[in-house]
Enzyme design. Structure first.
Site, PDB file in Angstrom:
ATOM      1  N   ARG A 120       0.713  -0.701   0.157  1.00  0.00           N
ATOM      2  CA  ARG A 120       0.163  -0.232   0.185  1.00  0.00           C
ATOM      3  C   ARG A 120       0.859   1.736  -0.039  1.00  0.00           C
ATOM      4  O   ARG A 120       1.723   1.718   1.011  1.00  0.00           O
ATOM      5  CB  ARG A 120      -1.137  -0.103   1.662  1.00  0.00           C
ATOM      6  N   HIS A 162      -7.977   0.605  -6.125  1.00  0.00           N
ATOM      7  CA  HIS A 162      -8.119  -0.700  -4.469  1.00  0.00           C
ATOM      8  C   HIS A 162      -8.527  -1.721  -4.783  1.00  0.00           C
ATOM      9  O   HIS A 162      -9.552  -1.720  -4.511  1.00  0.00           O
ATOM     10  CB  HIS A 162      -8.982   0.224  -3.712  1.00  0.00           C
ATOM     11  N   GLN A 166     -10.175  -4.255  -2.755  1.00  0.00           N
ATOM     12  CA  GLN A 166     -11.289  -3.763  -2.605  1.00  0.00           C
ATOM     13  C   GLN A 166     -12.711  -4.316  -3.109  1.00  0.00           C
ATOM     14  O   GLN A 166     -13.387  -4.433  -2.761  1.00  0.00           O
ATOM     15  CB  GLN A 166     -11.411  -2.537  -1.824  1.00  0.00           C
ATOM     16  N   ASP A 182     -17.807   6.926  -1.210  1.00  0.00           N
ATOM     17  CA  ASP A 182     -16.316   6.611   0.036  1.00  0.00           C
ATOM     18  C   ASP A 182     -16.167   8.325   0.803  1.00  0.00           C
ATOM     19  O   ASP A 182     -17.159   8.478   0.100  1.00  0.00           O
ATOM     20  CB  ASP A 182     -14.904   6.005  -1.097  1.00  0.00           C
ATOM     21  N   CYS A 201     -16.092   0.724   1.770  1.00  0.00           N
ATOM     22  CA  CYS A 201     -14.943  -0.095   1.496  1.00  0.00           C
ATOM     23  C   CYS A 201     -15.349  -0.331   3.290  1.00  0.00           C
ATOM     24  O   CYS A 201     -14.032  -0.602   3.590  1.00  0.00           O
ATOM     25  CB  CYS A 201     -14.359   0.787   0.856  1.00  0.00           C
ATOM     26  N   ARG A 244     -13.055  -9.577   2.834  1.00  0.00           N
ATOM     27  CA  ARG A 244     -11.736  -8.884   2.274  1.00  0.00           C
ATOM     28  C   ARG A 244     -10.354 -10.533   2.462  1.00  0.00           C
ATOM     29  O   ARG A 244      -9.906 -11.138   1.991  1.00  0.00           O
ATOM     30  CB  ARG A 244     -11.451  -7.931   3.178  1.00  0.00           C
TER      31      ARG A 244
HETATM   32  N1  NVA Z   1     -10.454   6.701  -0.524  1.00  0.00           N
HETATM   33  C1  NVA Z   1     -10.135   6.002   0.504  1.00  0.00           C
HETATM   34  C2  NVA Z   1     -10.324   4.366   0.999  1.00  0.00           C
HETATM   35  C3  NVA Z   1      -9.431   4.036   1.802  1.00  0.00           C
HETATM   36  C4  NVA Z   1     -10.450   2.329   2.183  1.00  0.00           C
HETATM   37  C5  NVA Z   1      -8.523   6.374   0.921  1.00  0.00           C
HETATM   38  O1  NVA Z   1      -7.780   5.979  -0.606  1.00  0.00           O
HETATM   39  O2  NVA Z   1      -8.759   7.024   1.760  1.00  0.00           O
HETATM   40  N1   CP Z   2     -10.773  -0.520   3.043  1.00  0.00           N
HETATM   41  C1   CP Z   2     -10.020  -0.631   3.464  1.00  0.00           C
HETATM   42  O1   CP Z   2      -8.979  -1.192   2.805  1.00  0.00           O
HETATM   43  O2   CP Z   2      -9.680  -0.519   4.632  1.00  0.00           O
HETATM   44  P1   CP Z   2      -8.131  -0.253   5.777  1.00  0.00           P
HETATM   45  O3   CP Z   2      -7.982   1.409   5.254  1.00  0.00           O
HETATM   46  O4   CP Z   2      -8.622  -0.239   7.255  1.00  0.00           O
HETATM   47  O5   CP Z   2      -7.158  -1.522   5.205  1.00  0.00           O
END
Ligand code: NVA
Ligand code: CP
Length: 307
Positions: free
Chosen positions: A104, A131, A134, A224, A264, A292
């Site tokens: 990540r 992502h 997800q 989101d 998500c 997940r």
């Molecule tokens: N769009 C959000 C998703 C988190 C799982 C982010 O990138 O923070």
């Molecule tokens: N939805 C998701 O990826 O959550 P986290 O940021 O907690 O991993």
């Protein structure tokens, strides 16, 4: 060449349906108390994070353990990645120890570079642009609810920011052929190239400005957060632009009867979605979170062949 999962359409529809079938089996096995498998045979999978995480980190770590491997978890700030070691070097070094790398970070191009140099599968655990783990799970969760009705006949709505999740839903609609109606405020559209590819491949993909138009008749309503990780500085202007895109009971009332609400997580109740919708029977957000684990197990089994 290892098979990577850097962007959603690294998987073909046949891979995706095979992963869903296997995930459903693994979910049923676990529910019957059969957690432990030996697919990884003691091999290690790296999990490197450059942004916060709860679900991704814990679900992947449990998945790796339950598949008979171990996770090597690293905060990127503590590694030589953050001191500028070339990604082409890191990828080759890590490939000598690990059997897979889940990562990540911010830039999608960093994952592409790692994937180019690694001789192990690289899995995208979220970037600013994508992502895929997800969205793969979200579609599995939606399909669970369809009870055999074909996914291609369904209309999914995306309401809000055209962020990493929105881009990945576009790739999913391009690959899997369901209809996708998005509503994003001006200035918050998804990636133009991703949108262009999806609309060219699938005439059921449309971008609206009006949340009501996008939600009308939808079988799943997705949203989101207003400000994703990395967007915190823009919080005030984003809240102003995205407030009219809140998913609330009035918007859900425009969707199809029995439509589901998806997110998500993490969510900010009262901002992008009301607590009423989040806690309603339509909400499948905690199933998405649970799944997940099952979907990523099936994904890892596929990307990392048995010994
Ligand atoms: N769009 C959000 C998703 C988190 C799982 C982010 O990138 O923070
Ligand atoms: N939805 C998701 O990826 O959550 P986290 O940021 O907690 O991993």
């Amino acid at each position: 060449m290892p098979q990577h999962f850097v962007t959603f359409n690294d998987l073909r529809p046949t891979d995706i349906w095979a992963i869903f079938e296997r995930a459903a089996f693994l979910k049923a096995e676990r529910a019957a108390g059969r957690f432990r498998r030996d697919h990884l045979g003691g091999r290690s999978v790296g999990m490197f994070f450059n942004k916060n995480s709860t679900r991704t980190r814990v679900s992947f770590e449990c998945a790796i353990t339950e598949l008979g491997g171990q996770a090597v978890v690293l905060n990127i700030q503590d590694s030589q990645f953050s001191r500028g070691e070339p990604l082409s070097h890191s990828a080759r070094v890590l490939s000598r120890y690990l059997s897979g790398l889940v990562i990540r970070t911010y830039k999608e191009s960093d994952l592409q570079t790692l994937a180019q140099w690694a001789s192990i599968p690289v899995v995208n655990a979220l970037t600013d642009e994508q992502h895929p783990c997800q969205v793969l799970t979200d579609i599995f969760t939606f399909v669970e609810r369809l009870g055999g009705r074909p996914l291609e006949s369904q209309l999914v709505a995306w309401i809000g920011d055209g962020n990493n999740m929105a881009n990945t839903w576009l790739e999913a609609a391009e690959t899997l052929g369901f209809r996708l109606h998005m509503a994003c405020p001006e200035g918050y559209d998804p990636d133009p190239a991703t949108l262009a590819r999806a609309t060219a491949a699938n005439p059921g993909v449309k971008l609206f400005r009006s949340p009501a138009e996008a939600a009308a008749g939808a079988h799943a309503v997705n949203t989101d957060v207003f400000a994703s990780m990395g967007d915190e500085k823009e919080k005030a202007q984003r809240h102003k632009a995205l407030a009219p895109y809140q998913v609330n009971a009035a918007l859900m009332a425009l969707a199809a009867p029995n439509a589901v609400f998806m997110h998500c997580l993490p969510a900010h109740p009262g901002e992008e979605v009301t607590d009423e919708v989040l806690e309603s029977p339509a909400s499948i957000v905690f199933d998405e979170a649970e799944n997940r684990l099952h979907v990523q197990k099936a994904l890892l089994e596929r990307l990392i062949p048995a010994l």
